[in-house]
Design a protein around this motif. Structure first.
Motif, PDB file in Angstrom:
ATOM      1  N   ARG A 106       0.919  -1.331  -0.062  1.00 28.55           N
ATOM      2  CA  ARG A 106      -0.067   0.099  -0.009  1.00 28.55           C
ATOM      3  C   ARG A 106       0.796   1.161   0.189  1.00 28.55           C
ATOM      4  O   ARG A 106       0.468   2.395  -0.766  1.00 28.55           O
ATOM      5  CB  ARG A 106      -0.880  -0.111   1.183  1.00 28.55           C
ATOM      6  N   GLU A 107       1.993   1.202   0.908  1.00 26.24           N
ATOM      7  CA  GLU A 107       2.559   2.481   0.956  1.00 26.24           C
ATOM      8  C   GLU A 107       3.790   2.674  -0.047  1.00 26.24           C
ATOM      9  O   GLU A 107       4.515   3.599  -0.311  1.00 26.24           O
ATOM     10  CB  GLU A 107       3.000   2.902   2.353  1.00 26.24           C
ATOM     11  N   LYS A 108       4.417   1.425  -0.489  1.00 25.33           N
ATOM     12  CA  LYS A 108       5.645   1.239  -1.188  1.00 25.33           C
ATOM     13  C   LYS A 108       5.190   1.448  -2.526  1.00 25.33           C
ATOM     14  O   LYS A 108       6.177   1.803  -3.302  1.00 25.33           O
ATOM     15  CB  LYS A 108       6.019   0.038  -0.828  1.00 25.33           C
ATOM     16  N   VAL A 109       4.136   1.033  -3.120  1.00 23.50           N
ATOM     17  CA  VAL A 109       3.761   1.126  -4.705  1.00 23.50           C
ATOM     18  C   VAL A 109       2.794   2.160  -4.978  1.00 23.50           C
ATOM     19  O   VAL A 109       1.946   2.347  -3.980  1.00 23.50           O
ATOM     20  CB  VAL A 109       3.046  -0.293  -4.991  1.00 23.50           C
ATOM     21  N   SER A 110       2.944   2.604  -6.038  1.00 19.69           N
ATOM     22  CA  SER A 110       2.141   3.692  -6.705  1.00 19.69           C
ATOM     23  C   SER A 110       1.140   3.103  -7.513  1.00 19.69           C
ATOM     24  O   SER A 110       1.376   2.253  -8.318  1.00 19.69           O
ATOM     25  CB  SER A 110       2.800   4.902  -7.100  1.00 19.69           C
ATOM     26  N   PHE A 111       0.002   3.794  -7.506  1.00 22.22           N
ATOM     27  CA  PHE A 111      -1.437   3.349  -8.191  1.00 22.22           C
ATOM     28  C   PHE A 111      -1.800   4.322  -9.033  1.00 22.22           C
ATOM     29  O   PHE A 111      -1.783   5.552  -8.603  1.00 22.22           O
ATOM     30  CB  PHE A 111      -2.177   2.633  -7.251  1.00 22.22           C
ATOM     31  N   THR A 112      -2.747   3.893  -9.975  1.00 20.45           N
ATOM     32  CA  THR A 112      -3.465   4.821 -10.651  1.00 20.45           C
ATOM     33  C   THR A 112      -4.808   4.295 -10.491  1.00 20.45           C
ATOM     34  O   THR A 112      -5.071   3.130 -11.212  1.00 20.45           O
ATOM     35  CB  THR A 112      -3.203   4.973 -12.326  1.00 20.45           C
ATOM     36  N   PHE A 113      -5.696   4.900  -9.898  1.00 16.94           N
ATOM     37  CA  PHE A 113      -7.010   4.305  -9.818  1.00 16.94           C
ATOM     38  C   PHE A 113      -8.088   4.942 -10.812  1.00 16.94           C
ATOM     39  O   PHE A 113      -8.054   6.070 -10.860  1.00 16.94           O
ATOM     40  CB  PHE A 113      -7.717   4.555  -8.450  1.00 16.94           C
ATOM     41  N   ILE A 114      -8.752   4.149 -11.740  1.00 12.77           N
ATOM     42  CA  ILE A 114      -9.420   4.617 -12.792  1.00 12.77           C
ATOM     43  C   ILE A 114     -11.100   4.433 -12.283  1.00 12.77           C
ATOM     44  O   ILE A 114     -11.238   3.025 -12.430  1.00 12.77           O
ATOM     45  CB  ILE A 114      -9.243   4.048 -13.946  1.00 12.77           C
ATOM     46  N   MET A 115     -11.591   5.130 -11.887  1.00 16.02           N
ATOM     47  CA  MET A 115     -12.908   5.013 -11.145  1.00 16.02           C
ATOM     48  C   MET A 115     -13.895   5.592 -12.179  1.00 16.02           C
ATOM     49  O   MET A 115     -14.174   6.801 -12.481  1.00 16.02           O
ATOM     50  CB  MET A 115     -12.757   5.796  -9.877  1.00 16.02           C
TER      51      MET A 115
END
Length: 165
Positions: free
Chosen positions: A116-125
């Motif tokens: 959760r804190e180490k990886v970056s995400f792109t949430f496409i909602m």
């Protein structure tokens, strides 16, 4: 006509530029105080609006595929996560909608907590307008979209689609 070309808008390029801008800010962000960082995090949202049937969902799927290819070629890139609001939203799962979506992709809770804190995400909602009435009726005292979906717990850019209204 040449005039028509000037009127077109490359949404895909604009979204990629938005995502890159945010990535560049992360190195600067590490030098800031925690309060500034969390307020900066809250600005990582892009809203894509369009008429019904204009291709927002197809665009999101195309974007997800494009971002996956970027991630496969460079594991430092954010992991894209497509969330179809109409398919997954109910007023009882607001806080856990991202966790539930990742579980649906067979990522268990222990792995999620570790990354959760180490990886970056792109949430496409996608499809916020389709759940807006239920979202609005929910007597959750929290007004802010970002907080209601616990987005502050993730190192993520957020792209939300809705119909133009």
């Amino acid at each position: 006509k040449d005039n028509d070309k000037e009127k077109t808008y490359d949404c895909h390029q604009r979204v990629l530029k938005f995502l890159e801008e945010k990535e560049e800010n992360k190195s600067e962000e590490k030098n800031e105080k925690q309060e500034q960082r969390s307020s900066h995090k809250k600005k990582k949202v892009m809203i894509i609006q369009g008429k019904s049937g204009s291709g927002k969902s197809i665009f999101c799927r195309h974007l997800e595929e494009s971002l996956w290819n970027n991630y496969i070629n460079d594991s430092k890139q954010p992991i894209p996560v497509y969330i179809s609001f109409p398919k997954v939203y109910n007023k009882n799962n607001e806080k856990d909608i991202i966790l539930q979506t990742l579980k649906g992709k067979h990522i268990n809770k222990e792995i999620m907590e570790a990354i959760r804190e180490k990886v970056s995400f792109t949430f496409i909602m996608d499809g916020f307008d389709e759940i807006f009435d239920k979202y609005n009726e929910n007597d959750n005292n929290e007004k802010y979209f970002y907080n209601r979906f616990n987005l502050n717990q993730w190192n993520a850019n957020v792209i939300v689609t809705c119909r133009s209204k």
